[in-house]
Enzyme design. Sequence first.
Site, short mmCIF file in Angstrom:
data_model
loop_
_atom_site.label_atom_id
_atom_site.label_comp_id
_atom_site.label_asym_id
_atom_site.label_seq_id
_atom_site.Cartn_x
_atom_site.Cartn_y
_atom_site.Cartn_z
N HIS A 208 0.80 -1.23 0.00
CA HIS A 208 0.00 0.00 0.00
C HIS A 208 0.84 1.28 0.00
O HIS A 208 0.30 2.38 -0.09
CB HIS A 208 -0.94 0.03 1.21
CG HIS A 208 -0.23 0.35 2.49
ND1 HIS A 208 0.59 -0.56 3.12
CD2 HIS A 208 -0.18 1.48 3.24
CE1 HIS A 208 1.09 -0.01 4.21
NE2 HIS A 208 0.65 1.24 4.31
C1 UD1 Z 1 -2.08 5.64 5.86
C2 UD1 Z 1 -0.79 6.08 6.53
C3 UD1 Z 1 0.26 5.00 6.42
C4 UD1 Z 1 -0.26 3.66 6.91
C5 UD1 Z 1 -1.55 3.35 6.16
C6 UD1 Z 1 -2.16 2.05 6.58
C7 UD1 Z 1 -0.23 8.49 6.47
C8 UD1 Z 1 0.65 9.49 5.85
N1 UD1 Z 1 -0.24 7.28 5.90
O1 UD1 Z 1 -1.80 5.48 4.48
O2 UD1 Z 1 1.38 5.35 7.20
O3 UD1 Z 1 0.70 2.67 6.68
O4 UD1 Z 1 -2.48 4.41 6.44
O5 UD1 Z 1 -3.31 1.81 5.85
O6 UD1 Z 1 -0.88 8.79 7.45
N2 UD1 Z 1 -9.36 5.00 1.83
C9 UD1 Z 1 -10.56 4.33 1.79
N3 UD1 Z 1 -11.12 3.97 2.98
C10 UD1 Z 1 -10.55 4.22 4.18
C11 UD1 Z 1 -9.34 4.91 4.19
C12 UD1 Z 1 -8.73 5.29 3.01
O7 UD1 Z 1 -11.12 4.07 0.73
O8 UD1 Z 1 -11.11 3.85 5.21
C13 UD1 Z 1 -8.73 5.37 0.54
C14 UD1 Z 1 -8.97 6.79 0.14
O9 UD1 Z 1 -9.10 6.85 -1.25
C15 UD1 Z 1 -7.68 7.48 0.53
C16 UD1 Z 1 -6.66 6.39 0.32
O10 UD1 Z 1 -7.33 5.18 0.67
O11 UD1 Z 1 -7.44 8.62 -0.20
C17 UD1 Z 1 -5.42 6.52 1.15
O12 UD1 Z 1 -5.78 6.65 2.53
P1 UD1 Z 1 -4.87 7.54 3.51
O13 UD1 Z 1 -5.40 7.41 4.90
O14 UD1 Z 1 -4.71 8.90 2.97
O15 UD1 Z 1 -3.45 6.87 3.38
P2 UD1 Z 1 -2.99 5.34 3.44
O16 UD1 Z 1 -2.39 4.98 2.13
O17 UD1 Z 1 -4.07 4.44 3.99
#
Ligand code: UD1
Length: 366
Positions: A208
Amino acid sequence: MSTYSVHLIAAARPNFMKVAPLYHALSEAAEFQVALVHTGQHYDQNMSDAFFDDLRLPKPQFHLGVGSGTHAEQTGRTMIEYERVCVAEKPDCVIVVGDVNATAAVAMVCTKLGVPVVHLEAGLRSRDRSMPEEINRLVTDAVADLLWTPSPDGDENLLAEGVPPEKINRVGNIMLDSFELMRERIEAAETRQLLQLESGQYGIVTLHRPANVDPPEVLGVLVAQLVDTSVRLPLVFPVHPRTRARLDETGAGNALAAADGIQLIDPLGYVEFMNLVAGASVAITDSGGLQEETTYLGIPCITLRPNTERPITVSEGTNRLSTPDQLASHLADALSGNWPSGKRPELWDGKAARRCVDSLRKFLRG
Ligand code: UD1
């Protein structure tokens, strides 16, 4: 006896298994009144609620509803929302965990309001500032008043950055407290049977990190390597929402879906996921937590990253860093037993939460 109000901050999936043992340990200690604050960075049922249920966490007392966005949006919204809560509630101290955007955001709010902030999982460094988490780690540790480290490298990094030794307290790795708290349920879960996987005869994949899944050319190489790997070893791949979006946008997901040896599944809750990890012959990952969990369980872990903020999993454990091109040869080594059996690092013993509570008690009594 004085009582202390403590806010415990949870934001994203890897936070929940660090927060849970501490929440339970603090709730049992009479002098602490602990409130759980969920920033809302992760919000899907299987990225958040499933973990609260599995880890027996109550509904958070405060939910900030921050959601997804750019780094500035997420960090800024968390600061604005948490500042309101912090000003109204005046906690005696705030505990942040890990290295997600909320960790740094809340730490900055607290330090400016003069509220003591404690960082659980302090001192980890990849020395790769292109990683958003590295910036969050540096910022958080620069302002935290008490720094709980998981391993000696954490202490050394903090001392080298000028953190006074009296602020540093090595408590061990709290993620493994969650594993031990849930061990019976993890062992009894039937995820493997449901997916028709034989214990010790499959690999688990998680990917991820933006550096791996956002650039289409990198994602394409990784997908090709996984497809090749699946000819030799069945793979199960719970797909993170970020990765799912990139696989769909680029069409790279079609090759994975077409490979007979790969099961692409939705993200799993903690218990179901750890049931898959515990039975795997190898993990292929870019996750931080999985590097630690596989070291704890003695399972070979191939980490698709050029660096790790958890070097003890390489020096003492079962973790090896890998480029995508090296995956096949690492896998051959892992499957033929040409892999270090590793040992559990000191204080990775399922008892970190107790040490945190003792440390917090001393800290707050001054
Ligand atoms: C975040 C953390 C990362 C951690 C990861 C675990 C930061 C900078 N990054 O990254 O350190 O390893 O979480 O998962 O804080 N989304 C969904 N549903 C959700 C959450 C996210 O669909 O419940 C999608 C959204 O499109 C979002 C994308 O996933 O934009 C990324 O989510 P985000 O929380 O921004 O970062 P992660 O890649 O999950």
